[in-house]
Design an enzyme around this catalytic site. Structure first.
Site, PDB file in Angstrom:
ATOM      1  N   THR A   1       4.801   2.191   6.142  1.00  0.00           N
ATOM      2  CA  THR A   1       3.373   1.882   6.247  1.00  0.00           C
ATOM      3  C   THR A   1       2.681   2.956   7.058  1.00  0.00           C
ATOM      4  OG1 THR A   1       1.658   0.426   7.150  1.00  0.00           O
ATOM      5  CG2 THR A   1       3.795   0.277   8.208  1.00  0.00           C
TER       6      THR A   1
ATOM      7  N   ARG B   1      -5.021  -3.120  10.087  1.00  0.00           N
ATOM      8  CA  ARG B   1      -5.499  -4.500   9.992  1.00  0.00           C
ATOM      9  C   ARG B   1      -5.310  -5.246  11.300  1.00  0.00           C
ATOM     10  NH1 ARG B   1      -6.076  -6.089   4.794  1.00  0.00           N
ATOM     11  NH2 ARG B   1      -6.122  -8.231   5.512  1.00  0.00           N
TER      12      ARG B   1
ATOM     13  N   GLY C   1       0.851  -1.194   0.000  1.00  0.00           N
ATOM     14  CA  GLY C   1       0.000   0.000   0.000  1.00  0.00           C
ATOM     15  C   GLY C   1       0.883   1.239   0.000  1.00  0.00           C
TER      16      GLY C   1
ATOM     17  N   ASP D   1       2.957  -0.448  12.018  1.00  0.00           N
ATOM     18  CA  ASP D   1       2.960  -1.737  12.724  1.00  0.00           C
ATOM     19  C   ASP D   1       4.191  -2.595  12.423  1.00  0.00           C
ATOM     20  OD1 ASP D   1       2.374  -2.378  10.133  1.00  0.00           O
ATOM     21  OD2 ASP D   1       0.492  -3.418  10.554  1.00  0.00           O
TER      22      ASP D   1
ATOM     23  N   ASP E   1       0.290   2.257   8.752  1.00  0.00           N
ATOM     24  CA  ASP E   1      -0.241   1.523   9.917  1.00  0.00           C
ATOM     25  C   ASP E   1       0.699   1.546  11.127  1.00  0.00           C
ATOM     26  OD1 ASP E   1      -2.255   0.946   8.184  1.00  0.00           O
ATOM     27  OD2 ASP E   1      -1.886  -1.202   8.050  1.00  0.00           O
TER      28      ASP E   1
ATOM     29  N   ARG F   1       0.990  -5.192  -4.942  1.00  0.00           N
ATOM     30  CA  ARG F   1       1.175  -6.210  -3.898  1.00  0.00           C
ATOM     31  C   ARG F   1       1.674  -7.516  -4.511  1.00  0.00           C
ATOM     32  NH1 ARG F   1      -0.641  -4.263   0.893  1.00  0.00           N
ATOM     33  NH2 ARG F   1      -2.304  -2.715   0.873  1.00  0.00           N
TER      34      ARG F   1
ATOM     35  N   ASP G   1       5.805  -5.106   5.738  1.00  0.00           N
ATOM     36  CA  ASP G   1       6.267  -6.438   6.109  1.00  0.00           C
ATOM     37  C   ASP G   1       6.330  -7.405   4.914  1.00  0.00           C
ATOM     38  OD1 ASP G   1       7.055  -7.735   8.583  1.00  0.00           O
ATOM     39  OD2 ASP G   1       5.456  -9.160   8.110  1.00  0.00           O
TER      40      ASP G   1
HETATM   41  O1  F6P Z   1      -1.003  -0.284   3.796  1.00  0.00           O
HETATM   42  C1  F6P Z   1      -1.715  -1.025   4.742  1.00  0.00           C
HETATM   43  C2  F6P Z   1      -3.157  -0.804   4.560  1.00  0.00           C
HETATM   44  O2  F6P Z   1      -3.327   0.567   4.613  1.00  0.00           O
HETATM   45  C3  F6P Z   1      -4.068  -1.518   5.530  1.00  0.00           C
HETATM   46  O3  F6P Z   1      -4.359  -0.835   6.690  1.00  0.00           O
HETATM   47  C4  F6P Z   1      -5.301  -1.745   4.691  1.00  0.00           C
HETATM   48  O4  F6P Z   1      -6.032  -2.845   5.156  1.00  0.00           O
HETATM   49  C5  F6P Z   1      -4.734  -2.001   3.361  1.00  0.00           C
HETATM   50  O5  F6P Z   1      -3.564  -1.224   3.279  1.00  0.00           O
HETATM   51  C6  F6P Z   1      -5.656  -1.693   2.208  1.00  0.00           C
HETATM   52  O6  F6P Z   1      -4.971  -1.954   1.032  1.00  0.00           O
HETATM   53  P1  F6P Z   1      -5.511  -1.913  -0.442  1.00  0.00           P
HETATM   54  O7  F6P Z   1      -4.922  -0.693  -1.055  1.00  0.00           O
HETATM   55  O8  F6P Z   1      -4.986  -3.140  -1.078  1.00  0.00           O
HETATM   56  O9  F6P Z   1      -7.003  -1.841  -0.402  1.00  0.00           O
END
Ligand code: F6P
Length: 342
Positions: free
Chosen positions: A125, A171, A10, A129, A127, A71, A102
């Site tokens: 990130t 998450r 992300g 985390d 997040d 991803r 990660d």
């Molecule tokens: O980058 C992590 C995150 O922001 C998570 O908190 C979230 O669940 C996910 O990305 C959403 O990703 P996507 O862009 O694949 O919908």
């Protein structure tokens, strides 16, 4: 020296600051940098752009990543891993800097241990985390975005005497939820680390109303746990790294609150808004510093490492130690937030 970089997973504010810091430092040491496009997909397919200090100087304030992201997981199929190794040699690279969370860094770590590929990691990130680093860039910008949104939601919540449930990203970890909950004086904070007792939260919201506070703000992580209930997922689809899509818990929580309290309740999911925008000053500085230090590791040929923030210092830690362990919210933050949640 020829260094490649890529941004995976992300996106988040200040990825471009890292790229700029890296490109400049490599150039200052007589090297060149290329950018592999769209995360590990670019490494598999050999798609890249040349990066130079003049052009990348302009990208500091830009959100997102000029390289694109995905991803893509080369380890889904061993033939894809071989393609990454082939690209590395075909482009005559000396080092590969992976900027990601990660999953992206896990691939960099395995490429180092399985193929001795000279990889370096840079933690990213919103997040916050990732273990082994105190803060990840993007988190601060994200918090400011959430804070702006909740400041706006507060006035309409108050005008209409409503509760508004705000669903934010996170998450497995409640960093965004807890920090923005503190910054926005939320009435309740629901995180993945603690199963929330909605009966107690409803009682609190009713009590506050009786005491004169005619509206409520409830912050909830997309991955929050509710006592006695399953994780709320958007659909059954999983990505290359095996993650399900989360989302929808805010709507569920809002309905339960309205049903139990009789207070009109709405919900808002901030979603990908939280990943966008120009990076904050804090994130620009942190991203720049990490990019500089990632380049310095490459120049020293100190591979298999990740740059990290410890206190005020940028250090390096073994990639293998940095990946695989999620850093959940430290209980002390919920404890401190708890003074305002009674
Ligand atoms: O980058 C992590 C995150 O922001 C998570 O908190 C979230 O669940 C996910 O990305 C959403 O990703 P996507 O862009 O694949 O919908």
């Amino acid at each position: 020296m020829k260094v490649a970089c890529l941004t995976g997973g992300g996106d988040c504010p200040a990825l471009n600051a890292v790229i700029r810091g890296l490109v400049r430092t490599v150039a200052n040491n007589g090297g060149e940098t290329i950018g592999l496009l769209e995360g590990w997909r670019g490494a598999i397919e050999g798609n890249f752009v040349a990066l130079n200090p003049m052009e990348t100087d302009e990208i500091l304030p830009l959100g997102g990543t000029i390289l694109g992201s995905s991803r893509t997981n080369p380890y889904k199929d061993e033939s894809l891993v071989q393609k990454v190794v082939d690209t590395f040699h075909a482009l005559k690279l000396d080092a590969l800097v992976a900027i990601g969370g990660d999953d992206t860094l896990g691939v960099a770590s395995k490429l180092y241990s399985d193929y001795n590929l000279p990889t370096i990691g840079c933690p990213k990130t919103i997040d916050n985390d990732l273990s082994s680093t105190d803060f990840t860039f993007g988190f601060d910008t994200c918090l400011n975005t959430v804070m702006d949104a909740v400041d706006k939601l507060r006035t309409t919540a108050e005008s209409h005497r409503r509760v508004i449930v705000v669903e934010v990203m996170g998450r497995h970890a409640g960093w965004i939820t807890c920090f923005s909950g503190i910054a926005c004086s939320a009435d309740a904070i629901l995180v993945p680390e603690q199963a929330a007792d909605l009966d107690a939260i409803c009682d609190l919201l009713k009590r506050r109303r009786e005491q004169g506070k005619k509206y409520g703000i409830v912050m909830v992580s997309e991955g929050a746990q509710l006592k006695g209930q399953d994780l709320v997922t958007k659909d059954a689809e999983i990505d290359d790294f095996g993650h399900v899509k989360l989302g929808g818990i805010g709507t569920r929580v809002a309905k339960i609150i309205q049903d139990k309290t009789g207070i009109e309740t709405r919900d808002v999911t901030l979603g990908h808004l939280q990943r966008g925008g120009s990076p904050s000053a804090y994130d620009r500085v942190l991203g720049t510093r990490l990019g500089i230090h990632a380049a310095r590791l490459a120049i020293k040929k100190d591979f298999g490492k990740m740059v990290a923030l410890r206190g005020l210092h940028i250090v390096s830690v073994p990639l293998a130690e940095a990946v695989g362990t999620m850093r959940t919210l430290y209980p002390e933050f919920m404890d401190e937030a708890g003074e305002f949640l009674k």
